[in-house]
Write a protein that holds these residues in place. Structure first.
Motif, PDB file in Angstrom:
ATOM      1  N   ARG A   1       0.789  -1.237   0.000  1.00 55.30           N
ATOM      2  CA  ARG A   1       0.000   0.000   0.000  1.00 55.30           C
ATOM      3  C   ARG A   1       0.820   1.285   0.000  1.00 55.30           C
ATOM      4  NH1 ARG A   1      -4.532   1.204   4.531  1.00 55.30           N
ATOM      5  NH2 ARG A   1      -2.645   1.222   5.795  1.00 55.30           N
ATOM      6  N   PRO A   2       1.950   1.381   0.723  1.00 58.03           N
ATOM      7  CA  PRO A   2       2.717   2.638   0.667  1.00 58.03           C
ATOM      8  C   PRO A   2       3.370   2.901  -0.691  1.00 58.03           C
ATOM      9  CG  PRO A   2       3.274   1.354   2.628  1.00 58.03           C
ATOM     10  CD  PRO A   2       2.505   0.455   1.728  1.00 58.03           C
ATOM     11  N   VAL A   3       3.476   1.854  -1.524  1.00 58.84           N
ATOM     12  CA  VAL A   3       4.176   1.982  -2.799  1.00 58.84           C
ATOM     13  C   VAL A   3       3.204   2.186  -3.957  1.00 58.84           C
ATOM     14  CG1 VAL A   3       5.849   0.900  -4.349  1.00 58.84           C
ATOM     15  CG2 VAL A   3       5.962   0.458  -1.879  1.00 58.84           C
ATOM     16  N   TYR A   4       2.088   1.455  -3.955  1.00 57.21           N
ATOM     17  CA  TYR A   4       1.105   1.523  -5.040  1.00 57.21           C
ATOM     18  C   TYR A   4      -0.305   1.659  -4.467  1.00 57.21           C
ATOM     19  CZ  TYR A   4       4.927  -0.473  -7.790  1.00 57.21           C
ATOM     20  OH  TYR A   4       6.136  -0.693  -8.389  1.00 57.21           O
ATOM     21  N   MET A   5      -1.176   2.321  -5.240  1.00 62.07           N
ATOM     22  CA  MET A   5      -2.589   2.368  -4.859  1.00 62.07           C
ATOM     23  C   MET A   5      -3.143   0.955  -4.917  1.00 62.07           C
ATOM     24  SD  MET A   5      -4.723   4.580  -3.813  1.00 62.07           S
ATOM     25  CE  MET A   5      -6.455   4.592  -3.382  1.00 62.07           C
TER      26      MET A   5
END
Length: 462
Positions: A386-390
């Protein structure tokens, strides 16, 4: 192939949370729309892709965010107060109001005419009133007293805020010609629309850049200036094709005929897309000469110029303006991505084949079933991505239905956590997940420890 009819996209957009009719609770509000959770992401991704191409990847363009409510004399200088009008006529029978030029152009269907050859109402064939010219700008009031002294306008375009800030940008950023100023913001036009979803609305977002350059040596034959104009047309056309993934066969350049040109334009070209109803404008690239800076200098009494260090002269730069519609581009991305094809079992599935860089959701994390044994690992994977991609997390319904749900919203990759991941019946799990590709439907097994690297490889430009 893209969607063959607009109704298909309108239905999907509402059902899956891309675009909702505005104020539907109260019966709707004509020609306005709200953007749902996925629409917001898609819009943001298109805007970011434009900003990256126009500002971040170039060393000759900077950004701006000008005020929406602008001094009214700005619109006097630009000509909008005097000339920004449309010919409108009312039906004497049904009382609906129409743009006469749009009736004649067939935008409401084949034009209906009476025996005398006069245009008739597209709705019921009734007689129309004599056309009257209506200004397209929304008026508002600044201050507590509603009088002519306090009139202001909502902006019908983004360009003027750039022009009136030209000298501020030159002074603060020490820019040298040629250079551009870009911004993306909402504009408002109080116009009668043909009802083609978000293609033309009262409130819309534009992505616009003004590129300032040296005036040509020969004003009547500005060859180098028009060559630069063509370079920008090609640059912008390539963006739709390469960055957004729009099929080149459904894109074209249409140069305006001489009689179409604004009085200040040395040349204008539209980048058009083949919509289900025919060719329509995506972006206009205009060679605006020095009209705008000159007009604001004259209206304000303070000439807007650029000091050329080489010639030691103050000059008024000429301008090239690529102006794109963000909300219109969103509609094109949905039309272009829409695909119907068989799934893994040979059953029909609907897929939005967005390029990964514009897809609203990049990754979906799907435990194989709603089983408590799977949830901790599935949530761990979700929190890692989640912190990297939607990312979306979904554990309801069968895995097949969830795959199809993600296909329909255009998610490029699904990550499935199963019992092989966590282990069962005393057998240790492999701490790996299944990654499913939206387009090929191929599935590969990936260790969780290496998952982010695999996602980066499969999500270029994200």
């Amino acid at each position: 192939m893209p969607a063959k009819d607009l109704d298909t996209i309108v239905s999907l957009a509402k059902r899956r949370g891309f675009v909702f009719p505005a104020a539907e609770l109260y019966g709707g509000f004509a020609n306005t729309y709200d953007y749902g959770p996925l629409g917001v992401e898609l819009k943001r991704n298109i805007r970011e892709a434009w900003w990256r191409s126009m500002v971040r990847e170039r060393d000759d363009v900077v950004g701006l965010d000008a005020a929406l409510i602008t001094h009214p004399r700005v619109w006097v200088a630009s000509g909008h107060v005097a000339t920004f009008h449309d010919p409108l006529a009312d039906c004497k029978k049904c009382k609906m109001r129409w743009r006469v030029d749009h009736i004649a152009e067939g935008q409401y269907g084949e034009p209906k005419r009476n025996a005398a050859g006069e245009l008739l109402c597209p709705n019921d064939g009734g007689d129309l009133t004599e056309p009257r010219m209506f200004n397209l700008m929304f008026k508002t009031q600044v201050g507590t007293i509603a009088d002519d002294e306090n009139v202001a306008y909502l902006p019908p375009e983004t360009a003027q805020g750039i022009f009136i800030n030209f000298e501020n940008v030159v002074a603060s950023m020490r820019r040298k010609l040629p250079f551009g100023i870009a911004q993306s913001r909402v504009s408002f036009r109080n116009e009668i629309t043909p009802g083609k979803f978000i293609f033309r609305t009262l409130e819309f977002e534009q992505m616009e850049m003004e590129y300032f350059c040296f005036p040509p040596a020969d004003r009547d034959n500005p060859e180098e200036y028009l060559a630069l104009h063509r370079e920008w047309i090609d640059y912008r056309l390539a963006w739709y094709r390469d960055t957004l993934g729009i099929d080149a066969s459904r894109l074209r350049i249409r140069y305006h005929e001489k009689e179409e040109l604004s009085h200040y334009s040395a040349g204008t070209a539209d980048i058009e897309y083949l919509f289900p109803w025919g060719w329509g404008e995506l972006e206009g690239v205009a060679a605006r000469t020095d009209f705008d800076l000159g007009a604001h200098g004259k209206e304000s009494g303070k000439p807007i110029t650029y000091f050329d260090e080489d010639t030691k002269q103050h000059i008024v730069p000429w301008v090239i303006e690529p102006a794109a519609g963000l909300t219109r581009t969103l509609a094109v991305c949905m039309l272009e991505a829409y695909t119907e094809e068989p799934d893994e079992k040979g059953e029909d599935r609907v897929v939005l084949k967005f390029k990964p860089n514009v897809a609203p959701i990049k990754v979906a994390v799907l435990p194989l079933s709603k089983n408590e044994a799977l949830r901790p690992t599935a949530r761990r994977v979700y929190e890692m991505i989640r912190p990297v991609y939607m990312t979306q997390y979904d554990e309801t319904q069968s895995i097949g239905r969830r795959y199809r749900r993600q296909d329909e919203i255009g998610t490029p990759l699904c990550v499935t956590v199963d019992f092989q991941t966590v282990g069962e019946n005393g057998v240790a799990g492999d701490d790996a997940v299944t990654v499913r590709d939206r387009d090929s439907q191929e599935q590969i097994r990936v260790p969780i420890a290496n998952l982010l690297n695999v996602l980066r490889d499969r999500l270029p430009g994200c």
